[in-house]
Design a protein around this motif. Structure first.
Motif, PDB file in Angstrom:
ATOM      1  N   ALA A 200       0.547  -1.139  -0.183  1.00  0.00           N
ATOM      2  CA  ALA A 200      -0.374   0.089  -0.309  1.00  0.00           C
ATOM      3  C   ALA A 200       0.565   1.521  -0.415  1.00  0.00           C
ATOM      4  N   HIS A 201       1.880   0.763   0.288  1.00  0.00           N
ATOM      5  CA  HIS A 201       3.003   2.063   0.026  1.00  0.00           C
ATOM      6  C   HIS A 201       2.631   3.015  -1.342  1.00  0.00           C
ATOM      7  N   PRO A 202       2.565   5.050  -1.535  1.00  0.00           N
ATOM      8  CA  PRO A 202       2.219   4.809  -2.933  1.00  0.00           C
ATOM      9  C   PRO A 202       4.260   4.797  -3.617  1.00  0.00           C
ATOM     10  N   GLY A 203       5.026   4.089  -2.820  1.00  0.00           N
ATOM     11  CA  GLY A 203       6.367   3.920  -3.699  1.00  0.00           C
ATOM     12  C   GLY A 203       6.014   2.713  -4.117  1.00  0.00           C
ATOM     13  N   VAL A 204       5.348   2.169  -4.065  1.00  0.00           N
ATOM     14  CA  VAL A 204       4.764   0.459  -4.608  1.00  0.00           C
ATOM     15  C   VAL A 204       4.007   0.615  -5.748  1.00  0.00           C
ATOM     16  N   VAL A 205       3.748   0.404  -6.954  1.00  0.00           N
ATOM     17  CA  VAL A 205       3.529   0.473  -7.591  1.00  0.00           C
ATOM     18  C   VAL A 205       3.251  -1.069  -9.261  1.00  0.00           C
ATOM     19  N   ALA A 206       2.399  -1.548  -9.293  1.00  0.00           N
ATOM     20  CA  ALA A 206       1.623  -2.476  -9.507  1.00  0.00           C
ATOM     21  C   ALA A 206       1.195  -2.639 -11.083  1.00  0.00           C
ATOM     22  N   SER A 207       1.325  -3.715 -11.724  1.00  0.00           N
ATOM     23  CA  SER A 207       0.652  -3.530 -12.523  1.00  0.00           C
ATOM     24  C   SER A 207       0.648  -5.425 -13.483  1.00  0.00           C
ATOM     25  N   THR A 208      -0.844  -5.408 -13.239  1.00  0.00           N
ATOM     26  CA  THR A 208      -1.693  -7.444 -13.124  1.00  0.00           C
ATOM     27  C   THR A 208      -1.583  -7.577 -14.894  1.00  0.00           C
ATOM     28  N   ASP A 209      -1.176  -8.613 -15.354  1.00  0.00           N
ATOM     29  CA  ASP A 209      -1.035  -9.351 -16.114  1.00  0.00           C
ATOM     30  C   ASP A 209      -2.011 -10.819 -15.823  1.00  0.00           C
ATOM     31  N   ASN A 210      -3.299  -9.798 -16.349  1.00  0.00           N
ATOM     32  CA  ASN A 210      -3.727 -11.417 -16.411  1.00  0.00           C
ATOM     33  C   ASN A 210      -4.748 -11.959 -18.228  1.00  0.00           C
ATOM     34  N   ASP A 211      -4.052 -11.149 -18.632  1.00  0.00           N
ATOM     35  CA  ASP A 211      -4.590 -12.290 -19.997  1.00  0.00           C
ATOM     36  C   ASP A 211      -3.186 -12.610 -20.120  1.00  0.00           C
ATOM     37  N   ARG A 212      -3.360 -14.075 -19.485  1.00  0.00           N
ATOM     38  CA  ARG A 212      -2.274 -15.426 -19.723  1.00  0.00           C
ATOM     39  C   ARG A 212      -2.993 -16.376 -19.846  1.00  0.00           C
ATOM     40  N   THR A 218      -4.034 -15.831 -10.154  1.00  0.00           N
ATOM     41  CA  THR A 218      -2.861 -16.053  -9.330  1.00  0.00           C
ATOM     42  C   THR A 218      -2.911 -14.494  -8.668  1.00  0.00           C
ATOM     43  N   GLY A 219      -3.032 -12.990  -9.474  1.00  0.00           N
ATOM     44  CA  GLY A 219      -2.714 -11.725  -9.209  1.00  0.00           C
ATOM     45  C   GLY A 219      -1.489 -11.904  -9.393  1.00  0.00           C
ATOM     46  N   ALA A 220      -0.957 -12.005 -10.676  1.00  0.00           N
ATOM     47  CA  ALA A 220       0.725 -12.263 -11.118  1.00  0.00           C
ATOM     48  C   ALA A 220       0.432 -10.609 -12.012  1.00  0.00           C
ATOM     49  N   GLY A 221       1.695 -10.176 -11.846  1.00  0.00           N
ATOM     50  CA  GLY A 221       2.213  -9.194 -12.656  1.00  0.00           C
ATOM     51  C   GLY A 221       3.713  -8.091 -11.924  1.00  0.00           C
ATOM     52  N   SER A 222       4.098  -6.859 -12.875  1.00  0.00           N
ATOM     53  CA  SER A 222       5.614  -6.953 -12.261  1.00  0.00           C
ATOM     54  C   SER A 222       5.100  -5.593 -11.380  1.00  0.00           C
ATOM     55  N   VAL A 223       5.566  -5.628 -10.290  1.00  0.00           N
ATOM     56  CA  VAL A 223       5.926  -4.717  -9.238  1.00  0.00           C
ATOM     57  C   VAL A 223       7.395  -3.565  -9.192  1.00  0.00           C
ATOM     58  N   ASP A 224       7.151  -1.874  -9.908  1.00  0.00           N
ATOM     59  CA  ASP A 224       7.917  -1.394  -9.112  1.00  0.00           C
ATOM     60  C   ASP A 224       7.996  -0.494  -7.923  1.00  0.00           C
ATOM     61  N   PHE A 225       8.985  -0.721  -7.618  1.00  0.00           N
ATOM     62  CA  PHE A 225       9.337   0.026  -6.464  1.00  0.00           C
ATOM     63  C   PHE A 225      10.470   1.312  -6.133  1.00  0.00           C
ATOM     64  N   ASP A 226      10.376   2.096  -5.432  1.00  0.00           N
ATOM     65  CA  ASP A 226      11.085   3.360  -5.701  1.00  0.00           C
ATOM     66  C   ASP A 226      10.739   4.361  -4.850  1.00  0.00           C
ATOM     67  N   ASN A 227      11.442   3.911  -4.268  1.00  0.00           N
ATOM     68  CA  ASN A 227      12.585   4.563  -2.580  1.00  0.00           C
ATOM     69  C   ASN A 227      11.576   4.155  -1.611  1.00  0.00           C
ATOM     70  N   VAL A 228      11.148   3.125  -1.246  1.00  0.00           N
ATOM     71  CA  VAL A 228      10.297   2.674  -0.381  1.00  0.00           C
ATOM     72  C   VAL A 228      10.859   1.776   0.557  1.00  0.00           C
ATOM     73  N   PRO A 229      10.690   2.684   1.948  1.00  0.00           N
ATOM     74  CA  PRO A 229      11.335   2.525   3.019  1.00  0.00           C
ATOM     75  C   PRO A 229      11.412   1.279   3.558  1.00  0.00           C
ATOM     76  N   VAL A 230      12.297   0.647   3.804  1.00  0.00           N
ATOM     77  CA  VAL A 230      12.359  -0.470   4.565  1.00  0.00           C
ATOM     78  C   VAL A 230      13.080  -0.966   6.147  1.00  0.00           C
TER      79      VAL A 230
END
Length: 427
Positions: A200-212, A218-230
């Motif tokens: 849910a962090h704003p630096g986490v951006v997900a894009s799904t791939d349901n057309d398989r 399965t909720g598969a896709g790609s995730v971009d992480f932009d300066n997400v604090p850990v």
């Protein structure tokens, strides 16, 4: 991003994790619920919000966590999660009803072991991490990035913690997971760090791939992480990138993933065979109008000797695969019980058992789901029929990256030359 639907309330009793006698019935109810609309959901190919709501309603994410570590009392629900025998039985039954959801819960279970595999001691268990106390659904992956595709995710030191950057493809839970578990390269040490990330962090951006082709839910896709604090507490463990220096116990992590995916493949094959049997035993009744225009069927035994032979072969193939998978499950469970005293020779024997399970289930799942289309003449359906092609598509998508040839070569090399199968995190 699609709007999440209103959560459907299923008529399921949610038992406590300790209520062992209840779980077979609860699992059966969830599987029956998923099977009832599997065709419609597969065709829609939407993110599995509703399916995950059903899992949560039944309490399966909390069940599918590691059992309490020896000598430890603190667990998700106060009494421990599921051992491998229980967990794989649940995974297989769910996969028989819906292969995608079977994979979703299978990967969740392995990810819940991450801090135990990669942590500093045997006492560390994923469900003992505070953020996991409520039994959230986990998505992501801890596999090492492909060296030819760059470093993948990176974790850079920032104050007392780290910041996560990069992009990776996630096999499950991009849009539906409560937490993501990911492996990222430390820019300071070069080691692989296993991190727990809030999607849910704003630096986490997900894009799904349901057309398989298959495994579309399965909720598969790609995730971009932009300066997400850990934070430091979100690092579940670490391992060196040098596979020759990885401990035998940590090297069980990829084997665990490969084994549960073998259970998913077997579940898909068993579900396909059972549904095909029902179709082959059914005879349409004399034409008549039903209350809602629905077609009913009268069950009768088939006397076609060729059909009997075919089903005999397929049932035998499924039972053979089940026996091999169960043997590998026993071996892995024993290795996990050994803990960090596990030796490399013992790990090699487990790897060979898992490789055999993969080779057998891959071939059996694809063969069974292909041949049932010939036996039922139901490859596709546009009139509300069985649409058994979904089993074949799911089996092909699930096993596409697992080569029986490679697994058999590793087994042969171990048998003839005593070599250890390579440490690989790829399924």
């Amino acid at each position: 991003m699609p709007t999440k639907p209103v959560v459907r309330t299923a008529a399921l009793r949610k038992p406590s994790v300790a209520d062992d006698a209840m779980w077979p019935r609860v699992t059966r109810e969830v599987a029956d619920d998923l099977a009832a609309d599997a065709i419609a959901r597969d065709r829609a190919g939407k993110p599995p919000y509703d399916e995950v709501a059903r899992l949560r309603e039944a309490g399966l994410p909390a069940l599918l966590t590691p059992p309490a570590a020896p000598g430890r009392a603190g667990t998700v629900s106060g009494s421990g999660g599921a051992d491998w025998r229980t967990a794989t039985a649940v995974i297989r039954e769910i996969a028989a009803a819906d292969g995608s959801i079977g994979e979703l819960v299978a990967r969740h279970y392995v990810l819940s072991w991450s801090s135990r595999f990669f942590g500093a001691s045997d006492d560390t268990a994923g469900h003992e991490v505070p953020a996991l106390a409520a039994g959230p659904l986990l998505g992501g992956g801890t596999d090492l990035p492909d060296p030819d595709s760059g470093p993948g995710l990176t974790l850079s030191p920032a104050g007392p913690g780290h910041v996560l950057n990069g992009r990776r493809t996630v096999a499950t839970g991009v849009t539906v997971a409560d937490l993501l578990v990911v492996g990222a390269t430390s820019t300071h040490t070069g080691d692989l760090l296993i991190a727990l990330v809030n999607p849910a962090h704003p630096g986490v951006v997900a894009s799904t791939d349901n057309d398989r082709l298959g495994q579309r839910l399965t909720g598969a896709g790609s995730v971009d992480f932009d300066n997400v604090p850990v934070d430091a507490g979100q690092i579940l463990g670490a391992t060196t990138r040098d596979e020759h220096a990885v401990s035998a116990f940590t090297a069980l992590a990829p084997l665990a993933l490969r084994l549960v995916l073998g259970h998913v493949a077997l579940g898909i094959a068993e579900g396909a065979l059972a549904e095909a049997r029902d179709v082959s035993r059914a005879v349409p009744p004399a034409p008549r109008s039903g209350a809602a225009g629905a077609t009913t069927y009268a069950v009768r035994p088939s006397g076609d000797p060729y059909l009997l032979l075919a089903y005999g072969e397929l049932a035998t193939a499924a039972q053979t695969a089940a026996a091999v998978v169960e043997r590998a499950t026993d071996a892995l469970e024993q290795g996990l019980a050994t803990g960090r005293d596990l030796g490399m020779d013992e790990r090699a024997e487990i790897a060979v058992r898992v490789a055999a399970a993969e080779a057998v289930t891959t071939r059996s799942a694809v063969d069974i789901t292909t041949r049932i289309l010939e036996l039922t003449e139901a490859a596709t359906s546009f009139d509300g029929g069985p649409a058994l092609d979904r089993f074949w598509r799911n089996a092909r998508a699930l096993t596409a990256r697992s080569s029986p040839t490679h697994r058999l070569r590793d087994i042969g090399d171990h048998y003839l030359n005593g070599t250890h199968p390579p440490f690989t995190a790829r399924p």
